[in-house]
Scaffold this active site. Structure first.
Site, mmCIF file in Angstrom:
data_model
loop_
_atom_site.group_PDB
_atom_site.id
_atom_site.type_symbol
_atom_site.label_atom_id
_atom_site.label_comp_id
_atom_site.label_asym_id
_atom_site.label_seq_id
_atom_site.Cartn_x
_atom_site.Cartn_y
_atom_site.Cartn_z
ATOM 1 N N GLY A 40 -177.797 -16.466 92.091
ATOM 2 C CA GLY A 40 -179.035 -17.174 91.786
ATOM 3 C C GLY A 40 -178.928 -18.649 92.106
ATOM 4 O O GLY A 40 -179.889 -19.292 92.514
ATOM 5 N N MET A 74 -175.610 -22.098 92.606
ATOM 6 C CA MET A 74 -174.203 -22.471 92.678
ATOM 7 C C MET A 74 -174.056 -23.964 92.445
ATOM 8 O O MET A 74 -174.744 -24.771 93.058
ATOM 9 C CB MET A 74 -173.625 -22.080 94.052
ATOM 10 C CG MET A 74 -172.202 -22.561 94.269
ATOM 11 S SD MET A 74 -171.055 -21.874 93.038
ATOM 12 C CE MET A 74 -169.775 -23.123 93.063
ATOM 13 N N GLU A 75 -173.100 -24.328 91.566
ATOM 14 C CA GLU A 75 -172.997 -25.676 91.028
ATOM 15 C C GLU A 75 -172.217 -26.655 91.872
ATOM 16 O O GLU A 75 -171.684 -27.653 91.348
ATOM 17 C CB GLU A 75 -172.344 -25.616 89.643
ATOM 18 C CG GLU A 75 -170.859 -25.211 89.629
ATOM 19 C CD GLU A 75 -170.628 -23.733 89.443
ATOM 20 O OE1 GLU A 75 -169.525 -23.350 89.023
ATOM 21 O OE2 GLU A 75 -171.555 -22.941 89.711
ATOM 22 N N ASN A 76 -172.113 -26.475 93.183
ATOM 23 C CA ASN A 76 -171.350 -27.391 94.033
ATOM 24 C C ASN A 76 -171.547 -28.841 93.581
ATOM 25 O O ASN A 76 -172.671 -29.274 93.328
ATOM 26 C CB ASN A 76 -171.802 -27.272 95.490
ATOM 27 C CG ASN A 76 -171.925 -25.843 95.955
ATOM 28 O OD1 ASN A 76 -170.979 -25.096 95.945
ATOM 29 N ND2 ASN A 76 -173.141 -25.467 96.353
ATOM 30 N N HIS A 109 -178.571 -24.938 83.754
ATOM 31 C CA HIS A 109 -177.257 -24.275 83.819
ATOM 32 C C HIS A 109 -176.374 -24.950 84.866
ATOM 33 O O HIS A 109 -175.215 -25.322 84.586
ATOM 34 C CB HIS A 109 -177.460 -22.799 84.162
ATOM 35 C CG HIS A 109 -176.190 -22.012 84.261
ATOM 36 N ND1 HIS A 109 -175.805 -21.109 83.297
ATOM 37 C CD2 HIS A 109 -175.214 -21.975 85.214
ATOM 38 C CE1 HIS A 109 -174.647 -20.565 83.634
ATOM 39 N NE2 HIS A 109 -174.276 -21.072 84.816
ATOM 40 N N GLU A 110 -176.904 -25.127 86.069
ATOM 41 C CA GLU A 110 -176.081 -25.691 87.144
ATOM 42 C C GLU A 110 -175.755 -27.161 86.919
ATOM 43 O O GLU A 110 -174.655 -27.614 87.262
ATOM 44 C CB GLU A 110 -176.772 -25.495 88.500
ATOM 45 C CG GLU A 110 -177.030 -24.042 88.864
ATOM 46 C CD GLU A 110 -175.802 -23.153 88.746
ATOM 47 O OE1 GLU A 110 -174.665 -23.666 88.883
ATOM 48 O OE2 GLU A 110 -175.966 -21.954 88.496
ATOM 49 N N HIS A 151 -172.802 -27.690 84.686
ATOM 50 C CA HIS A 151 -171.517 -27.548 85.370
ATOM 51 C C HIS A 151 -171.027 -28.865 85.957
ATOM 52 O O HIS A 151 -169.815 -29.016 86.194
ATOM 53 C CB HIS A 151 -171.637 -26.535 86.505
ATOM 54 C CG HIS A 151 -171.541 -25.111 86.068
ATOM 55 N ND1 HIS A 151 -170.530 -24.647 85.261
ATOM 56 C CD2 HIS A 151 -172.323 -24.026 86.346
ATOM 57 C CE1 HIS A 151 -170.692 -23.348 85.062
ATOM 58 N NE2 HIS A 151 -171.775 -22.943 85.704
ATOM 59 N N GLU A 173 -168.831 -20.614 82.582
ATOM 60 C CA GLU A 173 -170.106 -19.912 82.611
ATOM 61 C C GLU A 173 -170.703 -19.691 81.228
ATOM 62 O O GLU A 173 -171.914 -19.787 81.046
ATOM 63 C CB GLU A 173 -169.957 -18.590 83.353
ATOM 64 C CG GLU A 173 -169.481 -18.740 84.790
ATOM 65 C CD GLU A 173 -170.376 -19.643 85.635
ATOM 66 O OE1 GLU A 173 -171.519 -19.943 85.219
ATOM 67 O OE2 GLU A 173 -169.928 -20.061 86.708
#
Length: 935
Positions: A315, A317-319, A351-352, A355, A374
């Site tokens: 869904g 990604m926290e790069n 959420h991301e 991170h 997570e």
């Protein structure tokens, strides 16, 4: 301190490597000495040896979006920390230019200007272990050196590593290049130490077509255009793990804003969709401000960019500094998106961005501690959403996830939150509800026990202490223990190191409450385990509240401690796990259950507690610890329910009951019963949005109407058809608000058959015409709703066509009750293709879980097991076992249901049930508060 931790990359392991190698040296002078380690010893190992650790990467990449190839080079400044003649790092699916490999020492910036360049005797790519082994003639000098490697690779179509995504611009199909490195796919883009503890800084340079946008983790410092190409250089990053490195190259528009302390925030999306990025931009800016205060630390990079990607397996990604999202998780269209779509954008963005602190700034040591990343990000995303949109009451909706976590952890084939990971290839199987949802739930439980203020201050101390380095679960517990004075480590080990959770049984004996705990298993069988359970309870009122830790079996509590009026003790309701903050189930004796049923009917309990009683009761019913008839009697108390959280759960329960009772007694139906149960709220909500209505009502309307359509309510089907016809004539008609479109599409498909295909063809036409990802998703998830197996098969085949993006195929796997056998045959027939297309990532597990789990017969479980006996691999092994276990659970429940009907009909008639002749093809209806089995 943080500098030492940052370059350490496992100093203990390095020391062990040093001692190991010293023990194998020849007993002569160090000059020209070789370390007696063979290349074979590095094969088959779960982790890289730590002879050398990276400090800095200088990466240059040149992707060709036409040929789908890329060329690259990497210069890795590393520190040799133990005597070795080998350097071992990760590389996969790369063509290494062996002549380019060299090791220069000391590093260029060293005070010693006399440099030596070493060439390896042998360069060995071990494909099965995804490692690159460099064997040098002599022992490498301790200290800093520079490893240089040139390589080539392919931009793949597997949505991992460095890959291609497609989009349309002005009617022309184009490619973009994206990276997805988590958990262990940076090695598919450049050779590296691809483990989270091996943090380093990254200097990235890209050579790309001059008309395209090229993004990476850090801001651009220089851009040079030469003909059709441009060279883009970026600032060097702070230290971070390889899985957080990111690159995006494509044609984009963007919107931007600044935070109060000057951080530039941008949302990138396809050209023409820029307005759809404005809501996420606002959410991101406000969320960064919230986290800055909550973690007592500002965002650590000068910019944050968020990009909507058409092809994306996760869904989001926290790069670090460059967060990537599937389009539906980032874009919001005011005219065509639903209230649920809007909420999803908020939760996923929150959420991301969590991170960026918890995961990127402070990183887990190894994937065993994935839940730290997570579980925490899941919990705090709801905290942020609740702060940004308090009117949404998102904590009540957290329980949708909470139920999913309880469901998976109630299986015997579960796993602890903190599960030992030996190799990174095992990670996909723990990217699940245990790591995310149970992780979030136990954090919420701990926060509730310690208190919000204490929890926050302790967390801020933890982030400050471990910033720019790595941490593990014990480190978090130590920080919370120090801040609270509570035995956090002892308390939480019982929740993170063993799988499962307890069911707390409570009964009344001599005006005392007696509590006992045991492991809850959805199968109803006995399970071992003991937990330290934070009990919260209320008695007769939310003012009469008690908290304590349940540690022994049994424990008692005098009800007089809770109520001053002794005369009320015999009738006062007792609710455990107030607000469902604890990750456990509750089983009440018959007396206490009757009191709670009365409390529900009289609206004494909060929506969250009504949800908790419903969810626990159904789980106990499925585990055969509670009869189906008594569960139906409890449902009677919910016939005037209007709250989203409760009704949404009730709808999910109704679908499952419908499937299993149909298997238990072919020809039977619970449709009339559930239609009657849902009509009250449907009448209140209506079809049209109301001025000033709540966010929850907007979401509930669509779910209620969908349920009525699934159960065949004629008036709902008729009205849906009328509105769909209007929509076909005018795509902007107000008769089909986005919140009810899914319901209407399902209703249309419920009337589609081989002889009446019009609705199916119409939906395909709408799918092909729209460019809105959320609309396509709604249609795909509706196409398999037909009761006609032939139409179901056609819809499933459509999922495999080129018209459906690879990651979207899983949206259509939840077939109708009537289509389950068709779906299973389809899965078997196309398994080779499905395994080849989706088998490299976690999406393959959706095919198994969605199609296998709904069955309810022992024969089917055996058939499934036989089919997969020669087709199982590590990617699907755990999911397959869980799915087969669910089939067995369903089968046992169906068996119990049959026995209940056959053996106890007379007893039912003496209680609150009227039963017509004993025949299995019955339907259950509700009439004036009674459940009736009708022929």
């Amino acid at each position: 301190m943080s500098y030492i931790k940052g370059i350490g990359c496992g100093l203990l392991l390095a020391l062990a490597s040093y001692i190991y190698i010293r023990s194998r040296r020849r007993p002569d002078s160090r000059k020209n000495m070789k370390v007696m380690v063979s290349m074979e010893e590095f094969k088959g190992q779960p982790r890289l040896p730590k002879f050398a650790v990276p400090k800095r990467y200088d990466i240059r990449l040149k992707p060709n979006l036409t040929t789908c190839k890329f060329a690259g080079s990497v210069a890795i400044e590393l520190k040799v920390v133990a005597d070795t003649s080998f350097i071992v790092l990760n590389a996969a699916e790369l063509s290494i230019d062996t002549t380019s490999v060299s090791f220069t020492y000391p590093a260029a910036h060293s005070s010693n200007s006399k440099q030596q360049v070493l060439k390896p005797l042998k360069v060995d790519v071990v494909e099965e272990d995804e490692i690159l082994v460099l064997n040098f003639a002599d022992t490498l000098p301790i200290g800093l050196g520079l490893l240089t490697i040139h390589f080539q690779g392919s931009l793949n179509d597997k949505m991992k590593g460095f890959y291609i995504s497609t989009y349309e611009h002005n009617g022309e199909k184009k490619n973009m290049a994206i990276t997805q490195f988590k958990p262990d796919d940076a090695r598919r883009c450049f050779p590296c130490w691809d483990e989270p503890a091996c943090k380093a800084t990254f200097k990235i340079t890209l050579d790309v077509p001059s008309e395209l946008v090229a993004l990476s983790n850090m801001p651009i410092i220089e851009e040079k255009v030469v003909g059709d190409l441009k060279t883009v250089s970026y600032q060097e990053s702070p230290i971070m793990s390889t899985y957080l490195v990111a690159i995006v190259v494509g044609l984009f528009d963007y919107v931007e804003h600044l935070t109060s302390d000057g951080v530039k925030v941008r949302v990138y999306c396809q050209v023409g969709k820029v307005n759809q990025g404005k809501f996420a931009l606002d959410v991101a800016v406000r969320t960064l401000e919230f986290y800055k205060e909550y973690f007592a630390m500002p965002y650590s990079l000068p910019k944050l960019e968020m990009v909507a990607i058409p092809d994306f397996s996760f869904g989001s990604m926290e790069n670090y500094g460059l967060v990537t999202y599937y389009e539906t998780a980032l874009l919001y269209d005011v005219q065509h998106s639903t209230a649920a779509d809007k909420q999803r954008v908020v939760i996923v963005v929150a959420h991301e961005l969590a991170h960026q602190w918890f995961g990127n700034l402070v990183t887990m040591e190894w994937w065993t501690h994935l839940w730290l990343n997570e579980g925490f990000a899941t919990w705090v995303s709801y905290l942020a959403a609740d702060c940004l949109f308090p009117q949404w009451r998102v904590w009540t909706q957290f329980h949708d996830d909470y139920t999913e976590g309880l469901g998976m952890d109630g299986l015997r084939v579960s796993h602890p939150i903190e599960v030992k990971i030996n190799q990174a290839s095992e990670i996909d199987e723990i990217i699940d509800s245990i790591s995310y949802i149970k992780g979030a739930s136990v954090i919420r439980m701990l926060q509730s026990y310690l208190g919000a203020a204490c929890f926050q201050s302790s967390l801020a101390s933890y982030v400050k202490k471990f910033a720019w380095s790595n941490a593990n679960t014990k480190d978090l517990w130590a920080a919370l223990e120090e801040g609270s004075g509570e035995p956090v480590n002892k308390l939480m080990n019982s929740w993170t190191k063993q799988k499962g959770y307890p069911v707390v049984s409570v009964k009344v004996e001599d005006k005392k409450l007696v509590f006992e705990q045991s492991r809850f298993l959805a199968s109803g069988s006995h399970g071992d385990g003991q937990w330290i359970v934070p009990i919260t309870l209320c008695c007769g009122s939310y003012d009469a509240r008690k908290n304590f830790l349940l540690q022994t079996n049994p424990e008692t509590l005098d009800m007089k401690e809770l109520m001053s009026e002794e005369s009320n003790l015999a009738s006062a309701w007792v609710k455990l796990n107030v607000d469902q903050t604890g990750f456990y189930r509750v089983k009440y004796d018959e007396d206490l259950e009757a009191r709670l049923r009365n409390a529900i009917e009289n609206k004494y309990l909060s929506a969250t507690d009504r949800f908790g009683i419903l969810d626990d009761s159904f789980a106990l019913c499925m585990a055969r610890q509670k009869s189906f008839i008594s569960f139906l009697a409890l449902l009677n108390a919910y016939k005037e329910e209007l709250e989203y959280t409760v009704l949404s759960t009730l709808i999910k329960i109704s679908y499952k009951v419908d499937r299993i009772t149909a298997d238990a007694a072919p020809g039977s139906s619970v449709a009339s019963f559930f239609i009657e149960l849902f009509l009250h709220s449907a009448m209140k909500l209506g079809w049209e949005p109301k001025t000033g209505e709540s966010h929850q009502d907007a979401m509930l309307r669509g779910e209620i109407l969908t349920a009525l359509a699934v159960f065949g309510h004629n008036l709902t089907l008729e009205e849906a058809s009328r509105r769909f016809d209007a929509f076909l004539d005018d795509r902007n008609t107000p008769l089909l608000h986005p919140d009810i479109r899914k319901a209407v599409y399902v209703a249309v498909m419920r009337r589609v058959s081989t002889s009446n295909r019009f609705g199916y063809e119409d939906l395909l036409r709408v799918y092909r015409e729209t460019n809105l990802r959320q609309e396509k998703a709604r249609i795909l998830s509706s196409l398999t709703s037909s009761p006609d197996p032939n139409i179901t098969l056609e819809a499933l085949n459509f999922l495999l066509s080129s018209e459906v993006r690879t990651q979207d195929a899983v949206l259509g796997l939840a077939v109708s009750r009537e289509g389950r056998e068709t779906a299973w045959s389809w899965l078997k027939n196309y398994w080779e293709h499905i395994s080849k297309t989706w088998g490299s990532g976690y999406l393959i597990t959706h095919f198994i879980n969605s199609i296998v789990s709904p069955f309810a017969s022992f024969e089917k479980a055996e058939e499934i097991q036989e089919f997969f006996a020669s087709r199982t691999n590590s990617k699907i092994a755990r999911t397959l076992k869980q799915s087969i276990e669910r089939v067995h659970i369903n089968a046992y429940w169906a068996q119990g249901f049959r026995i209940e009907l056959q053996n106890h009909l007379a007893r039912f008639s003496e209680r609150n049930f009227v039963v017509l002749p004993q025949k299995m093809d019955a339907k259950i209806e509700m009439l004036e508060g009674y459940c009736i089995f009708v022929l």
